[in-house]
Design a protein around this motif. Structure first.
Motif, short mmCIF file in Angstrom:
data_model
loop_
_atom_site.label_atom_id
_atom_site.label_comp_id
_atom_site.label_asym_id
_atom_site.label_seq_id
_atom_site.Cartn_x
_atom_site.Cartn_y
_atom_site.Cartn_z
N SER A 175 16.96 12.03 26.31
CA SER A 175 16.21 10.83 26.70
C SER A 175 14.71 11.03 26.47
CB SER A 175 16.46 10.49 28.17
OG SER A 175 17.83 10.18 28.38
N GLN A 212 20.24 4.17 29.04
CA GLN A 212 21.34 4.70 29.86
C GLN A 212 21.61 3.63 30.93
OE1 GLN A 212 19.81 8.82 30.46
NE2 GLN A 212 21.90 9.52 30.61
N ASP A 259 21.23 5.41 24.33
CA ASP A 259 21.26 6.55 25.24
C ASP A 259 22.60 6.58 25.98
OD1 ASP A 259 20.47 8.82 26.52
OD2 ASP A 259 18.61 7.99 27.32
N GLU A 260 23.48 7.42 25.52
CA GLU A 260 24.82 7.60 26.10
C GLU A 260 25.58 6.29 26.29
OE1 GLU A 260 25.14 10.59 29.02
OE2 GLU A 260 23.28 11.58 28.43
MG LIG Z 1 19.38 11.23 29.28
#
Ligand SMILES: [Mg+2]
Ligand SMILES: Nc1ncnc2c1ncn2[C@@H]1O[C@H](COP(=O)(O)OP(=O)(O)OP(=O)(O)O)[C@@H](O)[C@H]1O
Length: 267
Positions: free
Chosen positions: A50, A78, A160-161
Motif C-alpha cells: 500500500s 483496500q 489494493d487487494e
Molecule cells: Mg496494504
C-alpha cells in the motif's frame, strides 16, 4: 526510442525509498510499467504494498530515488467497510471519477452521467447503476471502483487487494475484467497475498520492506524468492496436477489452503 526501449512506459520507479515519520519501510524498489501488463504486487502484511501505491499516486513523497508516473493513475483501495453507509448509488460513485475533469462550479451533467454509465456497463454493472453502493456485494463494489477509475481515464490502475473476500465466481469475473483492461493497453498493478494467482499474470513485484524480485512470474517465483518475500518457510504441497509452482504457499495461508487441499485431494 520505441515503446520497448522505454518511451511508452506508464511508470518508472528507480531506487525508491519510501516511508513515514518513523523512517523508511520500503527500499531498493526499481521497476518499469509498460502499457498492457498485469503486475502482481506480492508481499506479506506490512510488506509495503500500500505504501508503494501511495507513492505512485503522489500521496506520499519518496524519501529517495525517483518516481515517474505518466498519465492518470486510478486507485481501487483496500475495502473500507466503515465508509459504506453513505447513501450513494453505484452511479454516484462512478461519477466521482469525472469530478477532476470538470470545473468546480459545475455539477456532473448528461455527458458525465453517460460516461459513468458506460464504465459501469464495461464492468458488467449497468443494470445496478441505481443500487446503493453499500448494498452491493464486495465483488460488485470492487467493480464499481474500477468503473470510477475508468471514468478518470486512468491508464494505470492500482488495485489494493481487490480479491480479498471474494468468492470464486466474483474472483473470476474480476480476473477476466483485468485481462480485458490489459488487452486494451491499460496496465494494472494488483496487490495480493496470493502467489498462485500471480502466476497467470505478466509480471510480479515481490516486496518485503525492500524489493525482493521483479520479473516474469515463471522465472521469478522460486522457492527462495517466496521465502525471502514472506520472511519464512514456505510450504510445498504434494503435487496436485496443476504444476510444481502452484503448490508453493506462503506461511499464513498454510492452514486454510492445506485444509482446502486435503478436502479436494483427500490427503
Ligand atoms: Mg496494504
Ligand atoms: N500512515 C502510516 N504511518 C506510519 N507507518 C505506516 C503508515 N502506514 C503504513 N505504515 C507502516 O509501513 C509498513 C508497510 O505498510 P503497508 O501498509 O505499505 O503494507 P502492506 O504491504 O500494504 O500490508 P497489508 O498486506 O497488511 O495491507 C508497515 O510497517 C506499516 O506499519
Amino acid at each position: 526510442m520505441s515503446d520497448r526501449t522505454g518511451s511508452g512506459y506508464l511508470a518508472e520507479v528507480s531506487g525508491l525509498r519510501a516511508g513515514y515519520d518513523g523512517g523508511a519501510v520500503l527500499e531498493g524498489v526499481s521497476f518499469r510499467v509498460e502499457p498492457g501488463v498485469r503486475i502482481g504486487v506480492l508481499g506479506p502484511n506490512g510488506g509495503g504494498k500500500s505504501t508503494l501505491f501511495r507513492v505512485l499516486l503522489g500521496e506520499l513523497a519518496p524519501l529517495g530515488g525517483s518516481v515517474d508516473v505518466r498519465g492518470r493513475c486510478g486507485f481501487v483501495p483496500q475495502t473500507e467497510r466503515s465508509r459504506l453507509d453513505y447513501p450513494v448509488s453505484a452511479l454516484d460513485v462512478a461519477l466521482m471519477g469525472t469530478l477532476s475533469r470538470i470545473p468546480w462550479w459545475r455539477r456532473p451533467g448528461r455527458f458525465e452521467r453517460q460516461r459513468a454509465l458506460e464504465a459501469l456497463e464495461t464492468v458488467g454493472l449497468g443494470k445496478l447503476a441505481g443500487r446503493q453502493f453499500g448494498e452491493l456485494s464486495g465483488g460488485q463494489r470492487q467493480r464499481v471502483l474500477i468503473a470510477r477509475a475508468l471514468v478518470q481515464d486512468a491508464r494505470l490502475l492500482l488495485l489494493d487487494e481487490p480479491f480479498n473476500g471474494l468468492d470464486q465466481p466474483s474472483s473470476r469475473l474480476l480476473g477476466s475484467l483485468l485481462d480485458r483492461l490489459a488487452a486494451e493497453g491499460r496496465s494494472v498493478m494488483v496487490a495480493t497475498h496470493d502467489a498462485g494467482q500471480v502466476r497467470g499474470w505478466d509480471l510480479v513485484l515481490c516486496l518485503n520492506g525492500r524489493q525482493v524480485a521483479f520479473g516474469e512470474p515463471e522465472s521469478t517465483l522460486s522457492r527462495r524468492v517466496l521465502e525471502a518475500t514472506y520472511g519464512g518457510e514456505v510450504m510445498v504441497l504434494p503435487g496436485n496436477g496443476s504444476g510444481r509452482d502452484s503448490a508453493i504457499l506462503a506461511p499464513y495461508h498454510h492452514d486454510e489452503v492445506a485444509e482446502e487441499h486435503r478436502r479436494e485431494h483427500g490427503r
